[in-house]
Write an enzyme that holds these catalytic residues in place. Structure first.
Site, PDB file in Angstrom:
ATOM      1  CG  HIS A 139      39.682  37.860  37.389  1.00  0.00           C
ATOM      2  ND1 HIS A 139      40.143  37.508  36.080  1.00  0.00           N
ATOM      3  CD2 HIS A 139      38.474  37.138  37.728  1.00  0.00           C
ATOM      4  CE1 HIS A 139      39.397  36.504  35.906  1.00  0.00           C
ATOM      5  NE2 HIS A 139      38.632  36.130  36.882  1.00  0.00           N
ATOM      6  CG  ASP A 146      37.404  34.315  34.009  1.00  0.00           C
ATOM      7  OD1 ASP A 146      37.742  33.594  34.943  1.00  0.00           O
ATOM      8  OD2 ASP A 146      36.806  35.502  34.223  1.00  0.00           O
ATOM      9  CD  GLU A 203      33.233  31.755  38.012  1.00  0.00           C
ATOM     10  OE1 GLU A 203      34.355  32.056  37.949  1.00  0.00           O
ATOM     11  OE2 GLU A 203      32.354  32.823  38.480  1.00  0.00           O
ATOM     12  CG  HIS A 206      37.914  31.829  38.286  1.00  0.00           C
ATOM     13  ND1 HIS A 206      37.876  33.301  37.982  1.00  0.00           N
ATOM     14  CD2 HIS A 206      38.837  31.351  39.340  1.00  0.00           C
ATOM     15  CE1 HIS A 206      39.082  33.506  38.955  1.00  0.00           C
ATOM     16  NE2 HIS A 206      39.321  32.599  39.874  1.00  0.00           N
TER      17      HIS A 206
HETATM   18 ZN   LIG Z   1      37.318  34.577  36.816  1.00  0.00          ZN
END
Ligand SMILES: [Zn+2]
Length: 233
Positions: A139, A146, A203, A206
């Site tokens: 990021h 995301d 995740e 992500h």
């Molecule tokens: Zn992320």
């Protein structure tokens, strides 16, 4: 004789004043031109673009611009999403593919200044969920995003968990879910991978753009990005 002197003095003064006026005006025009050139060069070289400019029909739900995130704090001054241009263009291709299947992307986070990464690490020093500032997050490089799915009207569709759920339920291989949640997770992953994004194990939301993973960590605050990137505001 006195009248002639007066005419001469007036004439000289007029010439003098006109040349000062012309000199100042030329100088002003030159500096304004130079400024414009510097501004346009900065834009050309600037690595980040505003995602909403590239993908106008994308849905933004930038959680770190609100207190509704795992830190409980507002971390961004505005609810904007910036990415490296190449990642934003790839994401546009993902959105176009998904629309053919009746879905739209919903973004929770994109570029994240390095100073914000350090604040997150203080709250959650677990490398499974927050990248260690020693390494920096994708990021911070402007190449991770995301994302979740919404339908064409912008309503959320069922996913395995809400965003930033730090339990195994958010893991990519977790199976004790409804058939819809599993299907939507798969549709999102396949669409992202087709356009060059990589997923991670812990995740479902992500993804990072593979071609940009070696780009430098950035610590440009949102306010500074917005002053350079032509935006909506
Ligand atoms: Zn992320």
């Amino acid at each position: 004789m006195r009248r002639l002197e007066r005419w001469i003095i007036t004439g000289i003064s007029l010439v003098f004043l006109t040349s000062i006026f012309l000199y100042v005006r030329t100088g002003e025009e030159k500096s304004a031109g130079e400024e414009a050139q510097v501004a346009s060069e900065t834009r050309t070289q600037f690595p980040l673009v505003e995602v909403k400019e590239v993908i106008p029909d994308i849905i933004l739900d930038i959680r770190y611009a609100t207190a509704d995130n795992f830190t409980g704090k507002v971390l961004y001054p505005s609810a904007d999403c910036f990415l490296l241009e190449e990642a934003a263009l790839a994401l546009k291709a993902v959105q176009d593919d998904l629309k053919e299947q009746g879905f739209r992307l919903k973004i929770y986070d994109g570029y994240r200044p390095f100073s914000v990464q350090k604040k997150m690490w203080e709250v959650m020093p677990n490398p499974n969920y927050v990248a260690d500032p020693q390494k920096g997050s994708m990021h911070n490089r402007g190449c991770a995003v995301d994302v979740g799915l919404a339908d064409m009207e912008g309503r959320d569709v069922e996913m395995p968990t809400e965003f930033d759920n730090f339990t195994e339920k958010a893991h990519r291989d977790y199976q004790h879910l409804t058939a819809d949640a599993i299907a939507h997770r798969r549709i999102l992953k396949e669409a992202m991978e087709r356009r060059g994004f990589a997923s991670i194990r812990t995740e479902w939301w992500h993804f990072s753009f593979k071609a940009s993973q070696n780009k430098p960590v950035l610590n440009i605050p949102f306010e500074a990005v917005k002053s350079v990137v032509p935006g909506r505001n």
